[in-house]
Design an enzyme around this catalytic site. Structure first.
Site, PDB file in Angstrom:
ATOM      1  N   ASP A   1       1.798  -2.640  -2.559  1.00 51.00           N
ATOM      2  CA  ASP A   1       2.095  -1.211  -2.421  1.00 51.00           C
ATOM      3  C   ASP A   1       1.864  -0.546  -3.777  1.00 51.00           C
ATOM      4  O   ASP A   1       2.561  -0.832  -4.748  1.00 51.00           O
ATOM      5  CB  ASP A   1       3.538  -1.030  -1.960  1.00 51.00           C
ATOM      6  CG  ASP A   1       3.830   0.379  -1.469  1.00 51.00           C
ATOM      7  OD1 ASP A   1       2.913   1.217  -1.523  1.00 51.00           O
ATOM      8  OD2 ASP A   1       4.969   0.623  -1.036  1.00 51.00           O
TER       9      ASP A   1
ATOM     10  N   ASP B   1      -2.847   3.225   0.196  1.00 53.27           N
ATOM     11  CA  ASP B   1      -2.104   2.664  -0.929  1.00 53.27           C
ATOM     12  C   ASP B   1      -1.297   1.417  -0.616  1.00 53.27           C
ATOM     13  O   ASP B   1      -0.525   0.951  -1.468  1.00 53.27           O
ATOM     14  CB  ASP B   1      -1.170   3.729  -1.522  1.00 53.27           C
ATOM     15  CG  ASP B   1      -0.188   4.282  -0.510  1.00 53.27           C
ATOM     16  OD1 ASP B   1      -0.343   4.002   0.685  1.00 53.27           O
ATOM     17  OD2 ASP B   1       0.747   4.999  -0.921  1.00 53.27           O
ATOM     18  N   GLU B   2      -1.448   0.835   0.566  1.00 52.22           N
ATOM     19  CA  GLU B   2      -0.706  -0.388   0.850  1.00 52.22           C
ATOM     20  C   GLU B   2      -1.442  -1.255   1.853  1.00 52.22           C
ATOM     21  O   GLU B   2      -2.223  -0.775   2.662  1.00 52.22           O
ATOM     22  CB  GLU B   2       0.714  -0.092   1.325  1.00 52.22           C
ATOM     23  CG  GLU B   2       0.802   0.691   2.611  1.00 52.22           C
ATOM     24  CD  GLU B   2       2.238   0.870   3.094  1.00 52.22           C
ATOM     25  OE1 GLU B   2       3.043  -0.060   2.965  1.00 52.22           O
ATOM     26  OE2 GLU B   2       2.538   1.965   3.598  1.00 52.22           O
TER      27      GLU B   2
END
Length: 354
Positions: A8, A102-103
């Site tokens: 993350d 983003d993850e």
């Protein structure tokens, strides 16, 4: 025993802005357009100390943090950085399941590299991200997907947390039951009514009683409380739909649903902006007091370009509901579906109802 990592990126959009503009470093940065209809796409950790969060109305963020620096989002730049990170992840395993820009989840049971453990792989990934992008990422390592996701949040920002197989029960036992995936405000309230506030209390509750009360999700709750998650990493699974819904504390008439529809549209839009795909179809879901479910959907000529457009379309769909004015509603939801990749030619627009 499988080995999972959840990566993350830390305050991703805001961190990219601070990286690229040194004058923003150490300052409360809010990635959002200013205006009454705008919502926060991301907030730096300096802004978060004031209570600013993603999907919050921008005007509220400005009230909470008057000194915040508002930066309009640049999704093309964020997607380029996300591609850099994705390449780093794929160098370690082909089993990468992106959740957003983003993850991502990784299954490193059989990694490409010769690193000895999932922990070593997570450390190497974080070091590579720092070196190649000048950004930081947090990581969680665990024997189950949902545990890896919980773990990645444990030592944010720029942290690593490992849950080993023999530590699962001890780790889960004191956690608030709301930390379990899928336990939102409504379900948390229902579990509280049963005297269940922690995962340990959930584990001690009769599994058959949970299933009888909550159906298949009750069975899954019992399994998750024991650290059992049969979920697998599914590489390159494209986004099909994104939605947010809420159950009212008490049933309300249709004309009272507008504030919640606006909030849900903002939440849905904030999540959609973190996807690499574009949603064309707007969906409104309603559930009556009698548990009748209605959906209204529309595919406009062009996809929604802002939270304001999504909100306006959702409210227009609400106006198409033709039930008697005396009808009361217990739940409302707003979603986007019919996603396509930016490089693809989308399907012809259509208008439909069910």
């Amino acid at each position: 025993m499988r080995k999972f990592i959840h990566i993350d990126m830390d305050a991703f959009y805001a961190s990219v802005e601070q990286r690229d503009d040194p004058s923003l470093r150490g300052r409360p940065v809010v990635v959002a357009w200013r205006g009454a209809r705008s919502v926060v796409c991301a907030a730096s950790y300096e802004a978060r100390t004031f209570g600013v969060r993603s999907a919050m109305p921008a005007v509220r963020a400005e009230r909470l943090c008057p000194d915040a620096v508002f930066v309009p989002p640049d999704f093309a730049r964020y997607k380029a950085v996300s591609a850099q990170v994705r390449a780093i992840l794929l160098a370690h395993t082909g089993l990468v399941e992106p959740l957003s820009l983003d993850e991502a989840y990784l299954d490193v049971t059989a990694p490409k590299s010769a690193l000895a453990s999932a922990t070593a792989i997570a450390q190497a990934i974080r070091a590579q991200i720092r070196e190649e992008t000048h950004l930081t990422a947090s990581a969680g390592v665990a024997p189950a997907k949902f545990l890896a996701k919980i773990a990645s949040d444990w030592r944010k920002p720029d942290g690593l947390f490992v849950i080993r197989p023999h530590e699962v029960e001890a780790f889960l036992t004191p956690l608030p039951v709301a930390r379990i995936p899928g336990v939102g405000k409504v379900m948390d309230g229902k579990l509280a009514a049963l005297g269940i506030r922690t995962v340990g209390e959930l584990r001690a509750f009769d599994a058959h009683a949970l299933e009888a009360r909550f159906g298949r999700y009750g069975r899954r709750l019992a399994e998750l409380a024991r650290g059992i998650d049969r979920g697998e990493v599914k590489p390159d699974r494209p986004t099909q739909s994104i939605s947010a819904e809420d159950t009212f504390a008490s049933d309300v008439p249709l004309d009272a649903t507008e504030p919640v529809i606006r909030e849900l549209a903002a939440r849905t839009w904030a999540v959609a902006q973190r996807s690499e795909r574009i949603g064309r179809t707007v969906v409104l879901k309603l559930k009556t007091r009698e548990f009748r479910i209605l959906t209204r959907s529309r595919t406009p000529d062009a996809p929604p370009r802002s939270a304001a457009e999504l909100t306006a379309l959702a409210l227009a769909l609400r106006d198409q509901v033709a039930l008697p004015a005396s009808t009361l509603y217990r739940l409302v939801g707003v979603g986007l579906s019919n996603f396509y990749d930016p490089d693809d030619t989308p399907a012809q627009p259509e208008l439909f109802e069910t």
